[in-house]
Design an enzyme around this catalytic site. Structure first.
Site, PDB file in Angstrom:
ATOM      1  N   SER A 133       0.820  -1.212   0.000  1.00  0.00           N
ATOM      2  CA  SER A 133       0.000   0.000   0.000  1.00  0.00           C
ATOM      3  C   SER A 133       0.853   1.260   0.000  1.00  0.00           C
ATOM      4  O   SER A 133       1.933   1.286   0.587  1.00  0.00           O
ATOM      5  CB  SER A 133      -0.923   0.030   1.217  1.00  0.00           C
ATOM      6  OG  SER A 133      -1.672   1.233   1.198  1.00  0.00           O
ATOM      7  N   LYS A 188      -4.526  -6.779   3.463  1.00  0.00           N
ATOM      8  CA  LYS A 188      -4.502  -5.627   2.539  1.00  0.00           C
ATOM      9  C   LYS A 188      -5.914  -5.294   2.058  1.00  0.00           C
ATOM     10  O   LYS A 188      -6.275  -4.120   1.921  1.00  0.00           O
ATOM     11  CB  LYS A 188      -3.580  -5.912   1.349  1.00  0.00           C
ATOM     12  CG  LYS A 188      -3.606  -4.824   0.264  1.00  0.00           C
ATOM     13  CD  LYS A 188      -3.074  -3.524   0.788  1.00  0.00           C
ATOM     14  CE  LYS A 188      -3.219  -2.279  -0.048  1.00  0.00           C
ATOM     15  NZ  LYS A 188      -3.725  -2.222  -1.336  1.00  0.00           N
ATOM     16  N   ASN A 192      -7.974  -1.772   2.567  1.00  0.00           N
ATOM     17  CA  ASN A 192      -8.673  -1.006   1.537  1.00  0.00           C
ATOM     18  C   ASN A 192     -10.129  -0.731   1.926  1.00  0.00           C
ATOM     19  O   ASN A 192     -10.657   0.342   1.643  1.00  0.00           O
ATOM     20  CB  ASN A 192      -8.624  -1.742   0.196  1.00  0.00           C
ATOM     21  CG  ASN A 192      -7.263  -1.617  -0.468  1.00  0.00           C
ATOM     22  OD1 ASN A 192      -6.273  -1.304   0.193  1.00  0.00           O
ATOM     23  ND2 ASN A 192      -7.199  -1.884  -1.742  1.00  0.00           N
TER      24      ASN A 192
END
Ligand code: 6PG
Length: 486
Positions: A133, A188, A192
């Site tokens: 990220s 991840k 998000n």
């Protein structure tokens, strides 16, 4: 051409791939790079020269690329999730040897990573699904990295990722071995989902300040700049302040006012919501942020609906309250902060539920630590989350951590004022309202769920439990209700 074998390889040279490769080279790890469209290879080599003669070597064919890397080889792929990943694995596998590691740095669905880990293991290759990220800038200067899968593979790149990741003073590099299987991708994905929630809450704060408080873009710029110096300090607040300062280069006014109000998406937020439903984890703030994106997509319908409901009024026409700007700004800041606590609580609980289902043993405090820098949701606030889990790793919900509980109580009047004002003005604040409802439901000893259970038992004999006696009960509600009237 490298004279010595390089330390690592990277395949897939779109902007993220290029930037990560340059970052790795800059940290002193000679790197081989490859891309199917060879002009991207030359472009990256050129950039490496320009950005300080970095030890980066380009290859136009997969065989010489793979063979240029020292054994056991480590190759990071940064290609589009899904079929392109399978294709790249197939291409590289032809030249890889037992013990070599493949690392997928994309936003991949976690089950795809688990499938691939098993498939490549048949050839003796190791596999990692590593969420990365931070966008383009993060990839170049220090992202947050979430590697999951083979621990042995992680050990082969640990020295690299520890240097390449964002470095946060007092808490170290923003990377850690997440856990087995697809855990890195899953974490991840939830990152998000939280990112969607944060962005929606910020957008609502903007809407209330603009539509009710009548703040100009200049005022919004200064409010967000100011917020970025306190409890809300974060990358997303910082870029929001910047956005309000940008003038339109194609006409008068500010660019933000010319941007079409339709939010796009690539899918990770939707997966987060689907997983929350799958695992029965309430995540209303994140869900509302996804719905808000869907509703934004109905632009043409909204334009028509606005005409139908024009007579219904909007904004200050609906309220006869005069708004004290200073008070409103302060209230909105508090509402945003309290809502954010709810949103992160939901994301963290989703990760914990999945970790329990899969036996990943994920450490929530450690995840908060590696999100403190590099990633899109980086924020000073994450340090407080880390501290909450340090105080109690088994914390049922961030809301009941004593520090967060205190902060919420201190802000709840402001939070309620903002939501009420928005509702009365006809301005939707789905994220803030959903967060408040989440808080109000979670802290309620007794909910009206007793009635829903009674209804279920009434029409479907689904049974119910009692508050006073153990067991499962069924009542002939219909008979009793109707017969007693006969
Ligand atoms: C990141 C971002 C990145 C991507 C967003 C956009 O962590 O660096 O999350 O992965 O830019 O996920 O997602 P949407 O297109 O779905 O908004």
């Amino acid at each position: 051409m490298a004279v010595q074998p390089t330390r690592i390889g990277l395949a897939g040279l779109a902007v993220m791939g290029q930037n990560l490769a340059l970052n790795i080279a800059e940290k002193g790890f000679p790197i081989s790079v490859y891309n199917r469209t060879t002009s991207k290879v030359d472009e990256t080599v050129e950039r490496a020269k320009k950005e300080g003669n970095l030890p980066l070597y380009g290859f136009h064919d997969p065989e010489s690329f793979v063979k240029s890397i020292q054994k056991p080889r480590v190759i990071i792929m940064l290609v589009k999730a899904g079929a392109p990943v399978d294709q790249t694995i197939k291409t590289l596998s032809a030249y890889l040897e037992k013990g070599d590691c493949i690392v997928d740095g994309g936003n991949e669905w976690y089950e795809n990573t688990e499938r691939r880990e098993k498939a490549v293991a048949e050839n003796g290759f190791l596999y990692l699904g590593m969420g990365v990220s931070g966008g383009e800038e993060g990839a170049r200067n220090g992202p947050s990295m979430m590697p999951g899968g083979s621990l042995e593979a992680y050990k082969n790149i640990e020295d690299i990722v520890l240097k390449v990741a964002a470095q946060v003073r007092d808490s170290g590099p923003c990377v850690t071995y997440i856990g087995k299987g697809g855990s890195g991708n899953f974490v991840k994905m939830v990152h998000n989902g939280i990112e969607y929630g944060d962005m929606q809450l910020i957008a609502e704060a903007y809407d209330v300040l603009k539509s009710v408080g009548k703040l100009s873009n200049e005022e919004l710029h200064s409010v967000f700049t100011d917020w970025n110096k306190g409890e809300l300090e974060s990358f997303l607040i910082e870029i929001t302040a910047d956005i309000f300062g940008i003038k339109d280069d194609k006409g008068d006014g500010h660019l933000v006012d010319k941007v079409l109000d339709k939010t796009g998406m690539k899918g990770t937020g939707k997966w987060t919501v689907q997983q929350a439903a799958e695992l029965s984890v309430p995540a209303p703030t994140i869900e509302s942020s996804l719905d808000a994106r869907f509703l934004s997509g109905l632009k043409d319908e909204r334009v028509q609906a606005a005409k139908v409901f024009k007579a219904g009024g909007f904004g200050d026409i609906l309220t006869d309250q005069t708004v004290d700007k200073k008070q409103l700004i302060d209230d909105v800041r508090k509402a945003l902060y309290a809502s954010k606590i709810c949103s992160y609580a939901q994301g963290m609980n989703l990760i914990r539920a999945k970790s329990m289902e899969k036996g990943w043993g994920l450490k929530l405090g450690e995840l908060a630590r590696i999100w403190k820098g590099g990633c899109i949701i980086r924020a000073i606030f994450l340090d407080r989350i880390k501290q909450a889990y340090d105080r109690n790793a088994e914390l049922a919900n961030l809301l009941v951590d004593p520090e967060f509980a205190k902060e919420i109580i201190e802000r709840q009047s402001a939070w309620r004022r903002v939501v009420c004002l928005a509702i009365n003005s006809g301005i939707s604040t789905p994220g803030m309202s959903a967060s408040l409802a989440y808080f109000d439901s979670y802290r309620r000893e007794r909910l009206p769920a007793n009635l829903v259970q009674a209804q279920r038992d009434y029409f479907g004999a689904h049974t119910y439990e009692r508050t006073d006696v153990e067991g499962s009960f069924h009542t002939e509600w219909f008979k009793i209700a109707r017969q007693s009237k006969i």
